[in-house]
Design a protein around this motif. Structure first.
Motif, PDB file in Angstrom:
ATOM      1  N   ARG A 216      16.791  17.069  -1.100  1.00 36.29           N
ATOM      2  CA  ARG A 216      16.933  15.640  -1.341  1.00 36.29           C
ATOM      3  C   ARG A 216      15.601  14.949  -1.038  1.00 36.29           C
ATOM      4  N   TYR A 217      14.776  14.830  -2.075  1.00 28.60           N
ATOM      5  CA  TYR A 217      13.451  14.245  -1.918  1.00 28.60           C
ATOM      6  C   TYR A 217      13.537  12.740  -1.687  1.00 28.60           C
ATOM      7  N   GLN A 218      12.705  12.258  -0.779  1.00 26.31           N
ATOM      8  CA  GLN A 218      12.500  10.827  -0.624  1.00 26.31           C
ATOM      9  C   GLN A 218      11.455  10.380  -1.657  1.00 26.31           C
ATOM     10  N   ASN A 219      10.731   9.308  -1.421  1.00 25.39           N
ATOM     11  CA  ASN A 219       9.797   8.769  -2.413  1.00 25.39           C
ATOM     12  C   ASN A 219       8.486   9.541  -2.364  1.00 25.39           C
ATOM     13  N   VAL A 220       8.272  10.403  -3.337  1.00 23.66           N
ATOM     14  CA  VAL A 220       7.108  11.290  -3.365  1.00 23.66           C
ATOM     15  C   VAL A 220       5.922  10.556  -3.998  1.00 23.66           C
ATOM     16  N   TYR A 221       4.738  10.721  -3.402  1.00 27.46           N
ATOM     17  CA  TYR A 221       3.534  10.100  -3.949  1.00 27.46           C
ATOM     18  C   TYR A 221       2.343  11.003  -3.676  1.00 27.46           C
ATOM     19  N   GLY A 222       1.221  10.689  -4.350  1.00 21.49           N
ATOM     20  CA  GLY A 222      -0.010  11.428  -4.093  1.00 21.49           C
ATOM     21  C   GLY A 222      -0.863  11.546  -5.332  1.00 21.49           C
ATOM     22  N   PRO A 223      -2.031  12.173  -5.215  1.00 27.65           N
ATOM     23  CA  PRO A 223      -2.907  12.380  -6.366  1.00 27.65           C
ATOM     24  C   PRO A 223      -2.176  13.102  -7.491  1.00 27.65           C
ATOM     25  N   GLY A 224      -2.395  12.618  -8.712  1.00 31.07           N
ATOM     26  CA  GLY A 224      -1.751  13.226  -9.870  1.00 31.07           C
ATOM     27  C   GLY A 224      -0.550  12.464 -10.368  1.00 31.07           C
ATOM     28  N   GLN A 225      -0.006  11.568  -9.555  1.00 28.84           N
ATOM     29  CA  GLN A 225       1.141  10.777  -9.991  1.00 28.84           C
ATOM     30  C   GLN A 225       0.717   9.842 -11.120  1.00 28.84           C
ATOM     31  N   SER A 226       1.567   9.712 -12.121  1.00 28.67           N
ATOM     32  CA  SER A 226       1.214   8.928 -13.295  1.00 28.67           C
ATOM     33  C   SER A 226       0.950   7.476 -12.930  1.00 28.67           C
ATOM     34  N   LEU A 227      -0.207   6.959 -13.351  1.00 34.94           N
ATOM     35  CA  LEU A 227      -0.520   5.548 -13.174  1.00 34.94           C
ATOM     36  C   LEU A 227      -0.064   4.725 -14.374  1.00 34.94           C
ATOM     37  N   SER A 228       0.232   5.388 -15.476  1.00 30.67           N
ATOM     38  CA  SER A 228       0.589   4.674 -16.701  1.00 30.67           C
ATOM     39  C   SER A 228       2.089   4.544 -16.896  1.00 30.67           C
ATOM     40  N   ASN A 229       2.880   5.390 -16.238  1.00 31.42           N
ATOM     41  CA  ASN A 229       4.329   5.360 -16.399  1.00 31.42           C
ATOM     42  C   ASN A 229       4.908   4.179 -15.613  1.00 31.42           C
ATOM     43  N   SER A 257      12.446  -1.217   2.624  1.00 34.01           N
ATOM     44  CA  SER A 257      11.597  -0.085   3.007  1.00 34.01           C
ATOM     45  C   SER A 257      12.023   1.202   2.322  1.00 34.01           C
ATOM     46  N   ARG A 258      11.067   2.130   2.280  1.00 32.83           N
ATOM     47  CA  ARG A 258      11.306   3.461   1.735  1.00 32.83           C
ATOM     48  C   ARG A 258      10.589   4.490   2.619  1.00 32.83           C
ATOM     49  N   ASP A 259      10.996   5.720   2.469  1.00 31.80           N
ATOM     50  CA  ASP A 259      10.376   6.862   3.149  1.00 31.80           C
ATOM     51  C   ASP A 259       9.421   7.495   2.144  1.00 31.80           C
ATOM     52  N   PHE A 260       8.112   7.279   2.333  1.00 33.14           N
ATOM     53  CA  PHE A 260       7.101   7.786   1.402  1.00 33.14           C
ATOM     54  C   PHE A 260       6.578   9.121   1.918  1.00 33.14           C
ATOM     55  N   VAL A 261       6.747  10.167   1.109  1.00 35.06           N
ATOM     56  CA  VAL A 261       6.364  11.509   1.530  1.00 35.06           C
ATOM     57  C   VAL A 261       5.275  12.037   0.601  1.00 35.06           C
ATOM     58  N   ASN A 285      17.088  17.350   3.547  1.00 35.39           N
ATOM     59  CA  ASN A 285      16.254  16.173   3.299  1.00 35.39           C
ATOM     60  C   ASN A 285      14.789  16.587   3.306  1.00 35.39           C
ATOM     61  N   VAL A 286      14.001  15.982   2.405  1.00 32.50           N
ATOM     62  CA  VAL A 286      12.552  16.189   2.393  1.00 32.50           C
ATOM     63  C   VAL A 286      11.902  14.807   2.356  1.00 32.50           C
ATOM     64  N   GLY A 287      11.277  14.435   3.453  1.00 29.78           N
ATOM     65  CA  GLY A 287      10.629  13.133   3.539  1.00 29.78           C
ATOM     66  C   GLY A 287       9.589  13.139   4.638  1.00 29.78           C
ATOM     67  N   SER A 288       9.139  11.946   4.997  1.00 29.34           N
ATOM     68  CA  SER A 288       8.201  11.814   6.112  1.00 29.34           C
ATOM     69  C   SER A 288       8.950  11.511   7.398  1.00 29.34           C
ATOM     70  N   GLY A 289      10.175  11.016   7.260  1.00 27.11           N
ATOM     71  CA  GLY A 289      10.955  10.611   8.423  1.00 27.11           C
ATOM     72  C   GLY A 289      10.562   9.260   8.974  1.00 27.11           C
ATOM     73  N   VAL A 290       9.772   8.497   8.197  1.00 27.48           N
ATOM     74  CA  VAL A 290       9.278   7.190   8.657  1.00 27.48           C
ATOM     75  C   VAL A 290       9.489   6.156   7.545  1.00 27.48           C
ATOM     76  N   PRO A 291      10.141   5.022   7.848  1.00 19.41           N
ATOM     77  CA  PRO A 291      10.271   3.964   6.833  1.00 19.41           C
ATOM     78  C   PRO A 291       9.045   3.062   6.804  1.00 19.41           C
ATOM     79  N   THR A 292       8.638   2.662   5.597  1.00 19.60           N
ATOM     80  CA  THR A 292       7.521   1.735   5.435  1.00 19.60           C
ATOM     81  C   THR A 292       7.961   0.637   4.475  1.00 19.60           C
TER      82      THR A 292
END
Length: 379
Positions: A216-229, A257-261, A285-292
């Motif tokens: 169960r992925y939380q909000n995944v981000y990082g290099p390579g994520q689409s900037l145009s979508n 807030s969301r958990d950004f991983v 669960n797969v996340g950072s465990g921290v809400p932002t």
């Protein structure tokens, strides 16, 4: 399970799938990717998509639709492990492309399982990419009632500027981490399709002698994520707006807030789900465990990208959005040995370095907002 595997990744040319493929290849596994190279993710010329190009000459690649039984059958040949990423994503879009989301997310999963049940194959483990969206609102503590799972917020309250989550008979609630035993009550069609995907995999696979694992992925981000979508995560949307010198409209009151991983942590957790014996039959669960909160995200991106985009906290809201949710990671720590290594500050720094390197990208974010307004889903 043998140490070196033959792994099929459906949707493996996407943001998470392509990074996972490279990680698995580096560890000596053989990888097959089935992906339709959707223009919404890969652009009008998918052959030039950086995500696709990163894996194109390294994996066995099939440009096919995951809903095709023939395509799935061909992709499964010789594979002992499946990571099922292929899906339509995005809560807002799911609320008006209902038939399409059900067809892709649930229909393709049904076809995959039907092959397992009725045709020869070598698959021993299936990892399904589930989502925090299946929880809907997160887990809360009430002084009067104890642990509670608030219902979806009313349009009437939010239209009046009251974005709090509420439970009858309780005073203000305190957010706590959502664990895997928390209530499942998705608030979008996307969340419902991910719930059904997960339950189908976890129910059918054991009856066929296949080990299922759900992440169960939380909000995944990082290099390579689409900037145009325009339907991708808010970090990419906000970053691209800043690069283009456009204002940022923060919905609600900015305190949601969301958990950004970070992507590297997600790939690490997924690799463990593929390889670790203790993962079999489990949901994690797969996340950072921290809400932002979202306003902090916008301000941090503006600062790190050297932008001057005005940030407007507008009070707008999307029907089907949740207020808060962050992951309890204790089960993943205990059984998988997974703990996230990249903090939000470090992850944002690495993300922004990449964003600056690729420069501004054209996006129809304004069009997506107009479309949601026209459908009555953005207030």
């Amino acid at each position: 399970m043998s140490s070196k595997k033959n792994i099929l990744i459906t949707g493996g040319a996407g943001f998470i799938g392509s990074r996972l493929a490279l990680r698995l290849l580096s560890e000596g596994h053989a990888v097959t990717v089935l992906d339709n190279l959707s223009p919404q993710i890969h652009g009008d010329d998918p052959s030039q998509s950086p995500l696709y190009r990163s894996i194109a000459d390294k994996v066995r690649f099939l440009k096919k639709d995951v809903r095709s039984r023939d395509a799935l059958r061909a992709a499964l040949a010789g594979c002992d492990t499946v990571v099922h990423f292929a899906a339509e994503t995005g809560t807002g879009q799911s609320m008006y492309q209902i038939n399409h989301y059900v067809d892709v997310n649930i229909g393709a999963t049904a076809t995959l399982l039907d092959i397992f049940a009725n045709e020869p194959h070598e698959v021993k483990r299936v990892v399904i990419a589930s989502s925090r969206s299946i929880y809907g609102e997160g887990k809360y503590f009430s002084k009067e009632l104890g642990i509670v799972y608030p219902p979806h917020r009313s349009i009437e309250d939010m239209s009046a500027g009251d974005f709090r989550v509420k439970v009858p008979g309780s005073s203000d609630l305190t957010l706590v981490a959502t664990d895997e035993d928390s209530r499942i009550h998705p608030s979008s069609v996307y969340g419902i399709t991910k719930q059904v995907q997960e339950e189908m995999i976890m129910t059918v696979c054991p009856s066929l002698g296949i080990e299922p694992v759900a992440l169960r992925y939380q909000n995944v981000y990082g290099p390579g994520q689409s900037l145009s979508n325009p339907y991708t995560g808010i970090l990419s949307i906000f970053a691209n707006l800043i690069l283009n010198g456009k204002p940022i409209n923060v919905f609600e009151d900015g305190a949601e807030s969301r958990d950004f991983v970070f992507i590297d942590d997600v790939v690490a957790a997924t690799t463990l789900a593929i390889t670790e014996a203790a993962a079999a039959g489990q949901v994690f669960n797969v996340g950072s465990g921290v809400p932002t909160d979202v306003r902090t995200v916008a301000e941090t991106l503006n600062a790190k990208l050297g932008g001057h985009s005005p940030i407007k906290v507008s009070g707008n809201f999307r029907v089907g959005d949740i207020r808060h949710n962050f992951a309890d990671l204790e089960k993943a720590r205990q059984l998988l040995g997974f703990s996230p290594e990249v903090s939000f500050d470090e992850g944002i720094e690495r993300f922004c370095l990449w964003v600056r390197s690729v420069g501004p990208t054209s996006s129809d974010y304004a069009g997506s907002i107009k479309e949601m307004r026209a459908k009555g889903l953005l207030k």
